[in-house]
Design a protein around this motif. Structure first.
Motif, mmCIF file in Angstrom:
data_model
loop_
_atom_site.group_PDB
_atom_site.id
_atom_site.type_symbol
_atom_site.label_atom_id
_atom_site.label_comp_id
_atom_site.label_asym_id
_atom_site.label_seq_id
_atom_site.Cartn_x
_atom_site.Cartn_y
_atom_site.Cartn_z
ATOM 1 N N TRP A 149 -6.098 3.399 4.171
ATOM 2 C CA TRP A 149 -4.781 3.718 3.634
ATOM 3 C C TRP A 149 -4.915 4.425 2.286
ATOM 4 O O TRP A 149 -5.896 4.257 1.567
ATOM 5 C CB TRP A 149 -3.958 2.454 3.459
ATOM 6 C CG TRP A 149 -3.559 1.799 4.745
ATOM 7 C CD1 TRP A 149 -3.922 2.173 6.009
ATOM 8 C CD2 TRP A 149 -2.749 0.634 4.877
ATOM 9 N NE1 TRP A 149 -3.365 1.315 6.925
ATOM 10 C CE2 TRP A 149 -2.647 0.362 6.268
ATOM 11 C CE3 TRP A 149 -2.104 -0.197 3.979
ATOM 12 C CZ2 TRP A 149 -1.913 -0.706 6.749
ATOM 13 C CZ3 TRP A 149 -1.371 -1.267 4.462
ATOM 14 C CH2 TRP A 149 -1.270 -1.516 5.839
ATOM 15 N N ALA A 150 -3.883 5.180 1.934
ATOM 16 C CA ALA A 150 -3.841 5.872 0.650
ATOM 17 C C ALA A 150 -3.860 4.852 -0.490
ATOM 18 O O ALA A 150 -3.075 3.896 -0.487
ATOM 19 C CB ALA A 150 -2.586 6.727 0.567
ATOM 20 N N HIS A 151 -4.768 5.069 -1.447
ATOM 21 C CA HIS A 151 -4.940 4.150 -2.577
ATOM 22 C C HIS A 151 -4.374 4.805 -3.826
ATOM 23 O O HIS A 151 -4.865 5.840 -4.273
ATOM 24 C CB HIS A 151 -6.425 3.831 -2.757
ATOM 25 C CG HIS A 151 -6.685 2.746 -3.755
ATOM 26 N ND1 HIS A 151 -7.936 2.512 -4.282
ATOM 27 C CD2 HIS A 151 -5.864 1.831 -4.329
ATOM 28 C CE1 HIS A 151 -7.868 1.501 -5.130
ATOM 29 N NE2 HIS A 151 -6.621 1.076 -5.166
ATOM 30 N N ARG A 157 1.035 -0.052 -15.242
ATOM 31 C CA ARG A 157 0.300 -1.315 -15.347
ATOM 32 C C ARG A 157 -1.026 -1.139 -14.601
ATOM 33 O O ARG A 157 -1.074 -1.229 -13.372
ATOM 34 C CB ARG A 157 1.109 -2.466 -14.759
ATOM 35 C CG ARG A 157 2.466 -2.683 -15.447
ATOM 36 C CD ARG A 157 3.180 -3.890 -14.878
ATOM 37 N NE ARG A 157 2.469 -5.106 -15.180
ATOM 38 C CZ ARG A 157 2.833 -5.982 -16.120
ATOM 39 N NH1 ARG A 157 3.893 -5.748 -16.847
ATOM 40 N NH2 ARG A 157 2.145 -7.079 -16.322
ATOM 41 N N PRO A 158 -2.119 -0.905 -15.325
ATOM 42 C CA PRO A 158 -3.388 -0.582 -14.674
ATOM 43 C C PRO A 158 -4.001 -1.741 -13.893
ATOM 44 O O PRO A 158 -4.939 -1.520 -13.123
ATOM 45 C CB PRO A 158 -4.286 -0.173 -15.845
ATOM 46 C CG PRO A 158 -3.677 -0.808 -17.044
ATOM 47 C CD PRO A 158 -2.205 -0.821 -16.798
ATOM 48 N N GLU A 159 -3.507 -2.961 -14.075
ATOM 49 C CA GLU A 159 -4.047 -4.086 -13.299
ATOM 50 C C GLU A 159 -3.575 -4.068 -11.850
ATOM 51 O O GLU A 159 -4.063 -4.850 -11.025
ATOM 52 C CB GLU A 159 -3.678 -5.425 -13.953
ATOM 53 C CG GLU A 159 -2.221 -5.822 -13.892
ATOM 54 C CD GLU A 159 -1.403 -5.330 -15.078
ATOM 55 O OE1 GLU A 159 -0.440 -6.025 -15.439
ATOM 56 O OE2 GLU A 159 -1.729 -4.259 -15.633
ATOM 57 N N PHE A 160 -2.632 -3.178 -11.528
ATOM 58 C CA PHE A 160 -2.132 -3.068 -10.170
ATOM 59 C C PHE A 160 -2.509 -1.723 -9.563
ATOM 60 O O PHE A 160 -2.480 -0.690 -10.231
ATOM 61 C CB PHE A 160 -0.601 -3.187 -10.129
ATOM 62 C CG PHE A 160 -0.069 -4.534 -10.500
ATOM 63 C CD1 PHE A 160 -0.178 -5.601 -9.632
ATOM 64 C CD2 PHE A 160 0.559 -4.733 -11.717
ATOM 65 C CE1 PHE A 160 0.307 -6.848 -9.964
ATOM 66 C CE2 PHE A 160 1.058 -5.974 -12.062
ATOM 67 C CZ PHE A 160 0.932 -7.038 -11.191
ATOM 68 N N SER A 161 -2.847 -1.727 -8.279
ATOM 69 C CA SER A 161 -2.943 -0.500 -7.497
ATOM 70 C C SER A 161 -2.390 -0.803 -6.109
ATOM 71 O O SER A 161 -2.248 -1.966 -5.733
ATOM 72 C CB SER A 161 -4.377 0.028 -7.425
ATOM 73 O OG SER A 161 -5.224 -0.904 -6.779
ATOM 74 N N ARG A 162 -2.090 0.258 -5.358
ATOM 75 C CA ARG A 162 -1.369 0.066 -4.109
ATOM 76 C C ARG A 162 -2.078 0.740 -2.948
ATOM 77 O O ARG A 162 -2.624 1.832 -3.082
ATOM 78 C CB ARG A 162 0.043 0.650 -4.258
ATOM 79 C CG ARG A 162 0.985 0.334 -3.117
ATOM 80 C CD ARG A 162 2.373 0.878 -3.412
ATOM 81 N NE ARG A 162 2.879 0.422 -4.692
ATOM 82 C CZ ARG A 162 3.376 -0.799 -4.910
ATOM 83 N NH1 ARG A 162 3.418 -1.671 -3.915
ATOM 84 N NH2 ARG A 162 3.824 -1.138 -6.091
ATOM 85 N N LEU A 163 -2.058 0.073 -1.800
ATOM 86 C CA LEU A 163 -2.507 0.643 -0.541
ATOM 87 C C LEU A 163 -1.309 0.686 0.392
ATOM 88 O O LEU A 163 -0.668 -0.343 0.617
ATOM 89 C CB LEU A 163 -3.618 -0.193 0.088
ATOM 90 C CG LEU A 163 -4.978 -0.214 -0.619
ATOM 91 C CD1 LEU A 163 -5.881 -1.248 0.027
ATOM 92 C CD2 LEU A 163 -5.625 1.162 -0.559
ATOM 93 N N ALA A 164 -1.003 1.857 0.922
ATOM 94 C CA ALA A 164 0.181 1.964 1.770
ATOM 95 C C ALA A 164 -0.065 2.955 2.893
ATOM 96 O O ALA A 164 -0.782 3.937 2.741
ATOM 97 C CB ALA A 164 1.390 2.401 0.946
#
Length: 237
Positions: A149-151, A157-164
């Motif tokens: 998935w796209a990361h 907030r650099p402590e978060f990243s997303r995969l969707a």
């Protein structure tokens, strides 16, 4: 996503998550009647409840794969470990010890619309994977590499990243914790059009307030699961 809950709290937890989502609990299945699905009024089911008996409490993911051998090889290459093969389900763990399963494809994954609750709406639309600081790089690479998935790294907030993935009803949020933790774990997040109204609804359903922050509220569900109500519009990253 599976909500895993011991037998003593299983009935209360299943009833709560059905009420939260507006879904209906399917008949039990499995060798010991341990599995049930929360069936939405529209769209495809993507939330399930597992009675772990005397086992633990948590949330785990089932990943549907067309080529299980290739998926296992990729997971091991990325630092995962193979555990138990039940034939149609293979249990593995991530580099940080989070349990997940590889299962056969089950067709389409059309996300149900956000549920309207009379002036505000919400949806369980995200699994947040909570990662210790020293494991964050390995876990992020693992889940991104395994799902494909796209990361998207966090900007504010650099402590978060997303995969969707655009064709999936759930997205994944990767959270780097401030403190060490023995194992990577996960919790459910809801997108809400009105966090205050949704919080009041959940409290009426039996949840307990843990804390409020600027963008999300942490609650504990009957059965013991911590989860978050976020101010993201439902079904929007």
């Amino acid at each position: 996503a599976f909500v895993d809950v011991p037998a003593a709290a299983h009935q209360r937890a299943a009833g709560f998550w059905c009420a939260v989502t507006g879904g209906e609990l399917s008949p039990a299945r499995g060798d010991h009647g341990q599995f049930a699905t929360i069936e939405p009024a529209q769209g495809d089911a993507y939330l399930r409840v597992q009675n772990t008996g005397t086992g633990g409490l948590g949330v785990h993911l089932d990943l549907q794969v067309a080529d299980r051998s290739a998926a296992v090889s990729r997971a091991v290459e990325l630092g995962g470990r193979e555990h138990t093969d039940y034939g149609d389900v293979l249990v593995m763990t991530s580099p940080g010890g989070m349990r997940f399963c590889l299962v056969e494809p089950a067709g389409a994954a059309v996300a149900p619309p956000a549920r309207d609750w009379g002036g505000h709406s919400s949806a369980v639309d995200q699994v947040c994977i909570d990662i210790a600081p020293e494991l964050h790089e390995a876990e992020s690479a693992f889940w991104a590499g395994l799902t494909g998935w796209a990361h998207t790294p966090g900007r504010v907030r650099p402590e978060f990243s997303r995969l969707a993935s655009p064709d999936q009803p759930l997205q994944l949020l990767l959270q780097r914790l401030d403190e060490p933790t023995p194992l990577t774990r996960a919790h459910l997040d809801l997108g809400c059009s009105d966090v205050e109204a949704e919080t009041a609804r959940h409290l009426r359903l039996g949840a307990k307030l843990v804390r409020r922050t600027e963008h999300w509220t942490v609650l504990t569900a009957p059965g013991g699961h911590e989860y978050c109500l976020t101010d993201r519009p439902p079904r929007v990253g």
